[in-house]
Design an enzyme around this catalytic site. Structure first.
Site, PDB file in Angstrom:
ATOM      1  CG  MET A  99      -2.265  -0.740   0.708  1.00  0.00           C
ATOM      2  SD  MET A  99      -2.643  -1.643   3.078  1.00  0.00           S
ATOM      3  CE  MET A  99      -1.611  -2.419   3.769  1.00  0.00           C
TER       4      MET A  99
ATOM      5  CG  HIS B 274       7.910  -3.231  -6.486  1.00  0.00           C
ATOM      6  ND1 HIS B 274       9.165  -1.627  -6.136  1.00  0.00           N
ATOM      7  CD2 HIS B 274       7.704  -3.984  -6.061  1.00  0.00           C
ATOM      8  CE1 HIS B 274       8.240  -1.733  -4.771  1.00  0.00           C
ATOM      9  NE2 HIS B 274       7.454  -2.315  -5.098  1.00  0.00           N
TER      10      HIS B 274
END
Ligand SMILES: Cc1cc2nc3c(=O)[nH]c(=O)nc-3n(C[C@H](O)[C@H](O)[C@H](O)COP(=O)(O)OP(=O)(O)OC[C@H]3O[C@@H](n4cnc5c(N)ncnc54)[C@H](O)[C@@H]3O)c2cc1C
Length: 617
Positions: free
Chosen positions: A150, A553
């Site tokens: 988040m 990522h």
């Protein structure tokens, strides 16, 4: 799930319940219990409505995948009332554990995770189970935004300038910034009261951003002070300034609830009659006729269905699944397709190539604090969450949101290193199993990390390399869509990456704060590294090679660029060589950004939608 305290209460010091009473006391307590029992029902949200289109039906647009980018595209395209939009998601509605920030790592390896692993290359990550790294990816509405930590990070202007300079004219810094503001809806009161910060962000977009409700504030502040002392200036906002700084980041969590893109973009759009949603529906193929995408094949409940498009198919299946789907559909490196008995429609050599990821090297330090969390405290944390959305469940279990961005280069204008901070109280019984599960550390490694925690708090720094030179790739295991693709992460394949990592880690271990709390750097038990002096460059080279993992990522496997020799899609995200087919997700990034990738992917969803709308009007 290091911070998740699921414990059984033992009543050590409680009476027999036989004391005389007027009735007031038991009634009062019973009412409180009823209140708390009801409060947990305030959390669930309604499932998204599911359509039942008939196989063979035609839509203006078909969006494959409802993750960070796909949810944005489905929302923006269905704003145009005359267009019928179908969004197809392989997963189902996000579970309750996705809404509760502190349970993020509990979703790893669950049915809501694609559970990808990298191929063991026999050289790197050998301190991990089977030498392979977890590549977690969300399989649910909201995709990876439903299980991520988040942290909301825009990246550096230079990241987008690099895209533009590579010939991607739709992605100038000013367009990118406009799209960030378009998506954002800043809700943090302290940030809103600061004019500079407030003006930097957008206020009317769908994506709610705020800050975590923190529990370990004092300890985070102490680390930020220490970072400040070594030149990583503590700042109020980590998006306005992002090199040689530290601070507490903005998040896609607000008031103790995750704000994944299904929540922020899809729930409201799902009420539109022109948006149809299909759940548990796995797209196995894009139909291409005369080099034009005409529809998709979907596997749902064991049946194969076919849906057609009169305008475009938009693939938003993420960095791993998007290249897999293109290759299964005949778009990819000709030789590889042939090897897997797939007829080549477009020989596109860069599909699945150019994989870039932010790697993690772990730095474990220990201190006299935080004290052990006893059962009463743990229960109270859970109550705090039910009552006010505060406590340890109100923020990620993986990252406290305390971060630093810095460079190993003098006078740098953008960062090449990032630190995430995780703090674990003394004697956390789930620690060892948590690290074995989340990072796949082998038993010996996890034991050496866990042992000092018996009487010390853990200050775990996840060191990330932001701009690796190494490139990995995704290839097909077979032509069966259910076979997971092969992921070659290729961390440290370019030797410059290892040297930058070691320089960056040496900056991080300069920190003095730990001395004031009786702190020390932990030695991680890797046989090949055990004879090397702790904190020496050779030690960190050895640890980096043996314990490198992913901070989740991955980007770049269908990157944008001028031609299919160098890229997969053009600057308007149209697949080279095929009409009516676009990719809109993390895979289109030509080079990765200086920070966590979710905000940039939502921005790509916004910009990509604008380009689709422009081209179809
Ligand atoms: C554990 C974890 C922690 C992270 N932490 C952060 C963080 O704190 N901050 C940050 O900025 N970034 C973070 N990230 C990264 C960020 O979440 C991702 O970059 C981003 O969500 C990627 O978006 P996407 O749209 O490309 O893919 P996704 O969000 O993964 O969406 C792809 C969607 O497509 C669906 N799909 C795939 N294949 C098919 C198919 N064939 N048919 C139908 N549907 C399909 C998937 O189920 C999924 O819902 C994290 C990621 C993970 C996994």
């Amino acid at each position: 799930y290091i911070f998740v305290f699921i414990t059984h209460y033992s009543f050590d010091d409680v009476g027999s319940c036989l004391s005389p009473t007027t009735g007031t006391t038991p009634q009062t307590f019973a009412a409180a219990l009823q209140y708390f029992a009801a409060a947990q029902c305030l959390l669930p949200r309604d499932p998204l409505p599911e359509a039942t289109p008939k196989s063979g039906e035609t839509f203006d647009f078909i969006v494959v995948g409802a993750g960070s980018a796909g949810s944005v595209v489905a929302n923006r395209l269905s704003e145009v009332a005359k267009w019928n939009v179908l969004v197809v998601e392989a997963g189902s509605d996000a579970p309750l554990e996705s809404d509760i920030p502190g349970f993020d790592a509990l979703l790893f390896k669950s049915d809501y995770d694609w559970q990808y692993l990298t191929v063991n290359n026999g050289v790197t990550s050998q301190g991990l189970a089977n030498g392979s790294v977890s590549f977690n990816r969300g399989k649910m509405f909201g995709g990876s935004s439903g299980m991520n930590a988040m942290l909301y990070v825009r990246g550096n202007d230079q990241d987008y300038q690099n895209w533009y300079d590579a010939g991607n004219k739709e992605w100038s810094v000013s367009e990118v910034k406009r799209c960030f503001k378009k998506l954002e809806n800043l809700q943090n009161e302290e940030m809103l009261s600061n004019t500079t910060i407030s003006e930097f962000y957008g206020h009317t977009g769908p994506q709610i951003i705020n800050k975590y409700n923190h529990t370990l504030d004092n300890y985070i502040e102490n680390v930020l002070e220490a970072w400040d002392e070594i030149g990583l200036r503590k700042v109020k906002d980590m998006n306005i300034e992002n090199v040689n700084i530290s601070g507490k980041t903005t998040t896609t969590a607000a008031n103790g609830l995750r704000q994944s893109t299904d929540r922020t973009y899809l729930i409201s759009a799902s009420k539109r009659p022109n948006l149809k949603i299909l759940k548990n529906s796995f797209v196995t193929k894009i139909f291409i006729e005369k080099n034009k995408a005409v529809g998709v094949e979907i596997e749902k409940d064991g049946q194969l269905l076919k849906f057609l498009t009169s305008r475009e198919v938009i693939v938003s299946a993420g960095t791993i699944n998007t290249p897999q789907l293109l290759m299964l559909s005949g778009i990819g490196p000709g030789k590889d397709l042939k090897k897997n008995n797939i007829a080549t429609i477009v020989d596109s050599p860069k599909v699945g190539q150019n994989l870039q990821d932010h790697l993690i090297v772990p730095i474990f330090t220990y201190g006299d604090v935080p004290e052990e969390t006893n059962t009463d405290d743990a229960m109270f944390e859970n109550m705090k969450y039910i009552y006010k959305r505060q406590g340890s469940l109100a923020h990620s279990g993986v990252s406290t949101g305390g971060m630093a961005f810095y460079s190993t280069e003098k006078n740098a204008t953008f960062a090449n290193c990032q630190l995430h901070l995780t703090i674990v109280p003394k004697n956390t019984t789930t620690l060892k199993a948590g690290y074995m599960s989340s990072f796949r550390y082998n038993e010996t490694v996890a034991e050496s990390i866990g042992k000092p925690n018996e009487d010390h708090g853990v200050f775990f720094f996840l060191f990330n390399l932001l701009h690796p030179y190494s490139r990995g790739n995704i290839t097909l295991m077979s032509n069966d869509p259910k076979d997971k693709p092969l992921i070659h992460a290729n961390y440290f394949q370019d030797p410059r990456d290892l040297e930058t990592a070691v320089e960056g880690i040496k900056i991080a271990t300069k920190i003095e704060y730990f001395k004031s709390i009786g702190g020390f750097l932990g030695r991680i038990d890797i046989p090949a590294c055990n004879s090397l002096e702790l904190d020496s460059k050779d030690y960190w080279r050895c640890i980096s090679i043996n314990l490198v993992t992913s901070v989740f990522h991955p980007v770049g496997t269908c990157s944008m660029g001028a031609s299919k020799k160098t890229s997969v899609v053009d600057s308007r995200l149209r697949v080279h060589g095929v009409k009516n087919l676009r990719v809109v997700d993390a895979s289109v990034m030509p080079t990765t950004i200086s920070g966590n990738t979710n905000a940039a992917v939502i921005m790509i969803g916004e910009r990509g939608s604008e380009l689709i709308i422009e081209d179809n009007n």
